[in-house]
Design an enzyme around this catalytic site. Structure first.
Site, PDB file in Angstrom:
ATOM      1  N   GLY A 250       0.755  -1.246   0.000  1.00  0.00           N
ATOM      2  CA  GLY A 250       0.000   0.000   0.000  1.00  0.00           C
ATOM      3  C   GLY A 250       0.784   1.292   0.000  1.00  0.00           C
ATOM      4  O   GLY A 250       0.191   2.363  -0.124  1.00  0.00           O
TER       5      GLY A 250
ATOM      6  N   GLU B 100       4.092  -6.621   1.654  1.00  0.00           N
ATOM      7  CA  GLU B 100       3.624  -6.971   0.310  1.00  0.00           C
ATOM      8  C   GLU B 100       3.535  -5.736  -0.578  1.00  0.00           C
ATOM      9  O   GLU B 100       2.470  -5.419  -1.109  1.00  0.00           O
ATOM     10  CB  GLU B 100       2.236  -7.623   0.400  1.00  0.00           C
TER      11      GLU B 100
ATOM     12  N   GLY C 139       3.722  -3.463  -3.806  1.00  0.00           N
ATOM     13  CA  GLY C 139       3.727  -3.614  -5.262  1.00  0.00           C
ATOM     14  C   GLY C 139       4.125  -2.290  -5.890  1.00  0.00           C
ATOM     15  O   GLY C 139       5.252  -2.095  -6.331  1.00  0.00           O
TER      16      GLY C 139
ATOM     17  N   CYS D 147     -12.074   3.731 -29.716  1.00  0.00           N
ATOM     18  CA  CYS D 147     -13.345   4.357 -30.067  1.00  0.00           C
ATOM     19  C   CYS D 147     -14.278   4.491 -28.886  1.00  0.00           C
ATOM     20  O   CYS D 147     -15.336   3.853 -28.832  1.00  0.00           O
ATOM     21  CB  CYS D 147     -14.006   3.553 -31.173  1.00  0.00           C
TER      22      CYS D 147
HETATM   23  N1  LLP Z   1      -1.366  -7.057  -0.786  1.00  0.00           N
HETATM   24  C1  LLP Z   1      -2.664  -7.210  -1.072  1.00  0.00           C
HETATM   25  C2  LLP Z   1      -3.443  -8.188  -0.323  1.00  0.00           C
HETATM   26  C3  LLP Z   1      -3.256  -6.423  -2.073  1.00  0.00           C
HETATM   27  O1  LLP Z   1      -4.535  -6.567  -2.344  1.00  0.00           O
HETATM   28  C4  LLP Z   1      -2.467  -5.493  -2.794  1.00  0.00           C
HETATM   29  C5  LLP Z   1      -3.026  -4.674  -3.869  1.00  0.00           C
HETATM   30  C6  LLP Z   1      -1.110  -5.376  -2.455  1.00  0.00           C
HETATM   31  C7  LLP Z   1      -0.597  -6.175  -1.449  1.00  0.00           C
HETATM   32  C8  LLP Z   1      -0.199  -4.420  -3.152  1.00  0.00           C
HETATM   33  O2  LLP Z   1      -0.590  -3.102  -2.978  1.00  0.00           O
HETATM   34  P1  LLP Z   1       0.365  -1.892  -3.420  1.00  0.00           P
HETATM   35  O3  LLP Z   1       1.605  -1.970  -2.563  1.00  0.00           O
HETATM   36  O4  LLP Z   1       0.675  -2.070  -4.860  1.00  0.00           O
HETATM   37  O5  LLP Z   1      -0.438  -0.686  -3.157  1.00  0.00           O
HETATM   38  N2  LLP Z   1      -4.916  -1.464  -9.864  1.00  0.00           N
HETATM   39  C9  LLP Z   1      -4.884  -0.449  -8.828  1.00  0.00           C
HETATM   40  C10 LLP Z   1      -4.258  -0.963  -7.556  1.00  0.00           C
HETATM   41  C11 LLP Z   1      -4.929  -2.206  -6.995  1.00  0.00           C
HETATM   42  C12 LLP Z   1      -4.265  -2.764  -5.772  1.00  0.00           C
HETATM   43  C13 LLP Z   1      -4.861  -4.061  -5.366  1.00  0.00           C
HETATM   44  N3  LLP Z   1      -4.252  -4.708  -4.241  1.00  0.00           N
HETATM   45  C14 LLP Z   1      -4.177   0.785  -9.365  1.00  0.00           C
HETATM   46  O6  LLP Z   1      -3.785   0.789 -10.529  1.00  0.00           O
HETATM   47  O7  LLP Z   1      -4.061   1.780  -8.661  1.00  0.00           O
END
Ligand code: LLP
Length: 435
Positions: free
Chosen positions: A238, A288, A290, A358
């Site tokens: 997050g 976790e 991303g 489109c």
């Molecule tokens: N762990 C769990 C259980 C999650 O559901 C997620 C992301 C992460 C870790 C990683 O989160 P991060 O560190 O990336 O914020 N497609 C959306 C983001 C969706 C995130 C879903 N879950 C966007 O483009 O903003």
């Protein structure tokens, strides 16, 4: 901080001119910086040093094999959400046995595959899922390592579509019900209660909600350790990144100039706030992340197809579209768009920056002021390394874009632009339509 900057007037990724890559591999193309990913990973790991820490990179953000291998080399494991992602970890040479399997809808086939391959933990989101994992593990003569995802009901103050820690959304088990869920889980013969997990949302730019959530669940985590001897606590992902001033935020000076209260979340601030809370637990801590690891490490390079000057409205029509980068259309997300060749002598022009698909939703930016660009010139979407390629589609039968990884002065095509033949290779005309 990142490694995209103008050298002279040409935008570079590390030591490579983006125009060189576009010239060789065409557009639209995602370009990633190996060095930026490594820097992000090391900074985050350092901020929580002394903890027994494992970073499980949330590969949904970017699951290209080269990126996964890079993470594996750096020492990361993976947070994966499907049988497909698990196959990618294996294909990239990652360590499935240190990775965690999350997601609210794991199918029987996916669970079976994960049990056979071996994962560090299943992150369980409901009681029916627990029953299913127990049954399948029993059939295979295995004990499934599990952690239950608890929903701390904390407002992450982020986009409604990416907040996950509130009790009204579909994720996890409410904290109030979690003790009963663990008690029930303890009775299943084929599961091992190995940990506990939470995740409150994505793109958080303040540390407050993380601290609030950890504080809220800490007593419960301690209780689980006493009762069941759990070994790990995953605090989810997050950590947010800079979208608005993305290019400028590549330099340390940009961060230093920000007054404390206005500075977006840094890994150092995250670590400083969480370490004192987590260290006394004496558990292994999983993260976790991303977006934080890959978001600012990628750009999408696109070419201007047309400059359309309308009455009171200008349009820059690109060769990239919502199918290549869906975040603006899907979340009204902001991505900074910059010219690859900067020309400070040119006037600035306000325009809608759009793709060729489109539908009117295929708009990257409305009334964005940009250097007056011309047909055939290149632009780059900053902060496109996370949830860019992984969310791309073939809408309008547009091939999946290419991906390039840059390392210093070297670069390599790590995923070729999809060939048209491949796009309908699995399709056929049924016999009853052939006359
Ligand atoms: N762990 C769990 C259980 C999650 O559901 C997620 C992301 C992460 C870790 C990683 O989160 P991060 O560190 O990336 O914020 N497609 C959306 C983001 C969706 C995130 C879903 N879950 C966007 O483009 O903003």
């Amino acid at each position: 901080m990142h490694h995209f900057r103008y050298v002279g007037n040409q935008l570079h990724a590390d030591g490579v001119d983006l125009a060189t890559i576009a010239g060789l591999h065409g557009t639209p193309t995602y370009v990633y910086s190996e060095q930026t990913i490594a820097d992000n990973y090391r900074r985050l790991a350092a901020s929580l040093a002394d903890l027994d820490l494992k970073i499980c990179y949330a590969m949904k953000a970017n699951s290209t094999l080269a990126v996964l291998r890079h993470f594996a080399n750096l020492g990361a494991a993976f947070d994966l959400v499907s049988g497909g992602e698990l196959r990618r970890v294996v294909a990239a040479g990652g360590a499935p046995g240190e990775s965690v399997f999350a997601g609210v809808g794991k199918s029987e086939a996916e669970i079976r595959f994960a049990l056979e391959t071996g994962v560090y933990g299943f992150h369980v989101e409901s009681e029916p899922e627990l029953a299913r994992i127990d049954r399948l593990a029993g059939q295979l003569g295995k004990k499934a390592p599990i952690a239950i995802r608890i929903n701390p009901d904390v407002d992450a103050h982020t986009h409604a579509k990416i907040t996950t820690g509130k009790s009204e959304n579909k994720f996890g088990i409410p904290l109030k019900a979690a003790a009963a869920a663990y008690a029930a889980a303890a009775k299943y013969p084929h599961v091992e209660l190995k940990g506990v997990q939470m995740h409150i949302g994505s793109q958080l730019t303040k540390v407050g909600p993380f601290v609030e959530a950890v504080q809220k669940v800490l007593p419960f985590v301690e209780e689980l350790k006493k009762l069941y001897g759990i070994r790990y606590f995953s605090v989810g992902g997050g950590i947010g990144i800079v979208y608005q001033d993305a290019l400028a935020s590549g330099d340390a000076a940009w961060w230093d100039a920000k007054p404390e209260g206005e500075r977006p979340l840094t890994p150092e601030a995250y670590g400083a706030a969480l370490k004192p809370l987590l260290a006394p637990l004496g558990l292994k801590i999983l993260l976790e992340p991303g977006r934080f690891l890959v978001g600012n490490a990628g750009v999408l390079v696109s070419r201007i197809e047309y400059v359309k000057r309308g009455q009171g409205k200008n349009f820059f029509i690109l060769d990239a579209a919502m199918n290549d980068l869906v975040r603006p259309a899907m979340y009204e997300a902001y991505h900074e768009i910059v010219p690859v060749a900067r020309d400070t002598t040119r006037a600035a022009l306000a325009a809608d920056i759009v793709g060729p698909v489109c539908e009117s939703g295929d708009c990257f930016a409305k009334d964005r002021t940009l250097q007056e660009v011309r047909e055939g010139e290149l632009v780059a979407f900053m902060s496109a390394g996370a949830y860019g390629y992984t969310m791309a589609s073939r809408y309008n039968t547009r091939p999946m874009p290419a991906e390039v990884l840059v390392s210093g002065a070297r670069f390599e095509l790590v995923n070729a632009r999809e060939a048209y033949e491949n796009m309908f290779a699995g399709e056929k005309i049924p016999g009853f339509l052939k006359s």
